[in-house]
Design a protein around this motif. Structure first.
Motif, PDB file in Angstrom:
ATOM      1  N   PRO A  73      21.846  51.426  71.702  1.00 29.76           N
ATOM      2  CA  PRO A  73      20.964  52.587  71.827  1.00 29.76           C
ATOM      3  C   PRO A  73      20.147  52.476  73.122  1.00 29.76           C
ATOM      4  N   SER A  74      19.650  53.602  73.599  1.00 30.39           N
ATOM      5  CA  SER A  74      18.738  53.533  74.739  1.00 30.39           C
ATOM      6  C   SER A  74      17.444  52.877  74.268  1.00 30.39           C
ATOM      7  N   LEU A  75      16.730  52.283  75.203  1.00 33.60           N
ATOM      8  CA  LEU A  75      15.476  51.622  74.844  1.00 33.60           C
ATOM      9  C   LEU A  75      14.502  52.612  74.222  1.00 33.60           C
ATOM     10  N   MET A  76      14.355  53.786  74.813  1.00 29.00           N
ATOM     11  CA  MET A  76      13.392  54.758  74.296  1.00 29.00           C
ATOM     12  C   MET A  76      13.773  55.257  72.905  1.00 29.00           C
ATOM     13  N   MET A  77      15.060  55.457  72.661  1.00 25.54           N
ATOM     14  CA  MET A  77      15.488  55.886  71.339  1.00 25.54           C
ATOM     15  C   MET A  77      15.230  54.784  70.313  1.00 25.54           C
ATOM     16  N   ALA A  78      15.537  53.549  70.670  1.00 26.25           N
ATOM     17  CA  ALA A  78      15.329  52.438  69.744  1.00 26.25           C
ATOM     18  C   ALA A  78      13.839  52.249  69.450  1.00 26.25           C
ATOM     19  N   ILE A  79      12.994  52.366  70.466  1.00 24.73           N
ATOM     20  CA  ILE A  79      11.545  52.254  70.252  1.00 24.73           C
ATOM     21  C   ILE A  79      11.052  53.412  69.390  1.00 24.73           C
ATOM     22  N   HIS A  80      11.559  54.591  69.640  1.00 21.12           N
ATOM     23  CA  HIS A  80      11.192  55.765  68.836  1.00 21.12           C
ATOM     24  C   HIS A  80      11.475  55.502  67.352  1.00 21.12           C
ATOM     25  N   TYR A  81      12.664  55.020  67.060  1.00 21.45           N
ATOM     26  CA  TYR A  81      13.006  54.710  65.678  1.00 21.45           C
ATOM     27  C   TYR A  81      12.171  53.551  65.127  1.00 21.45           C
ATOM     28  N   ALA A  82      11.876  52.566  65.953  1.00 20.63           N
ATOM     29  CA  ALA A  82      11.038  51.441  65.506  1.00 20.63           C
ATOM     30  C   ALA A  82       9.653  51.929  65.103  1.00 20.63           C
ATOM     31  N   LEU A  83       9.099  52.847  65.859  1.00 29.01           N
ATOM     32  CA  LEU A  83       7.778  53.393  65.519  1.00 29.01           C
ATOM     33  C   LEU A  83       7.830  54.203  64.228  1.00 29.01           C
ATOM     34  N   ILE A  84       8.882  54.995  64.074  1.00 22.99           N
ATOM     35  CA  ILE A  84       9.018  55.779  62.842  1.00 22.99           C
ATOM     36  C   ILE A  84       9.160  54.870  61.627  1.00 22.99           C
ATOM     37  N   VAL A  85      10.041  53.890  61.727  1.00 26.11           N
ATOM     38  CA  VAL A  85      10.283  53.000  60.591  1.00 26.11           C
ATOM     39  C   VAL A  85       9.079  52.085  60.349  1.00 26.11           C
ATOM     40  N   GLY A  86       8.593  51.423  61.422  1.00 25.60           N
ATOM     41  CA  GLY A  86       7.507  50.455  61.267  1.00 25.60           C
ATOM     42  C   GLY A  86       6.209  51.067  60.790  1.00 25.60           C
ATOM     43  N   ILE A  87       5.826  52.184  61.391  1.00 27.77           N
ATOM     44  CA  ILE A  87       4.564  52.829  60.996  1.00 27.77           C
ATOM     45  C   ILE A  87       4.788  53.821  59.859  1.00 27.77           C
ATOM     46  N   GLY A  88       5.727  54.751  60.091  1.00 30.10           N
ATOM     47  CA  GLY A  88       5.889  55.851  59.151  1.00 30.10           C
ATOM     48  C   GLY A  88       6.421  55.457  57.790  1.00 30.10           C
TER      49      GLY A  88
END
Length: 131
Positions: A73-88
């Motif tokens: 995955p692109s870095l930004m997409m992977a970080i986006h998903y990490a924020l959704i999963v980790g926080i959300g």
């Protein structure tokens, strides 16, 4: 069956396991976590069982996140998903449980912060893993 790189999954799991060891150590948040959670070291389970299951759970989380973001995955997409999963998902689920069990916001910040860090590490591993 799943489009994941199993070596990257193991590396991601090890990285989160190392983060957890540091995060919950006396160097960072271990003392505050023990105080806020009411953890009594004299009643701790067998270290082999505790660490063994913790690693298995890290592998499962790493595998599920890899399944979500796919290979390379692109870095930004992977970080986006990490924020959704980790926080959300993770931190907010803890937040609901902690409210009903009268746990402190500090404990939520410690535990939720670890899991946010865990998924951000997963994101870095998967985004930078060679194709």
């Amino acid at each position: 069956m799943f489009d994941v790189n199993y070596i990257a999954v193991l590396v991601a799991a090890v990285s989160s396991f190392i983060l957890g060891g540091l995060w919950y150590s006396p160097v960072l948040f271990g003392k505050a976590w023990m105080r806020e959670s009411g953890f009594d070291e004299t009643q701790a389970g067998h270290p082999g069982k505790v660490f063994g299951f913790a690693f298995v759970f890290s592998v499962i989380a790493a595998f599920c996140f890899a399944s979500l973001v796919g290979q390379n995955p692109s870095l930004m997409m992977a970080i986006h998903y990490a924020l959704i999963v980790g926080i959300g998902f993770v931190a907010m689920s803890f937040g609901i449980n902690y409210q009903f069990s009268n746990k402190s916001f500090l404990l939520l910040a410690i535990d939720g912060g670890y899991h946010l860090g865990q998924f951000l590490l997963f994101a870095l591993v998967y985004a930078y893993w060679p194709a």
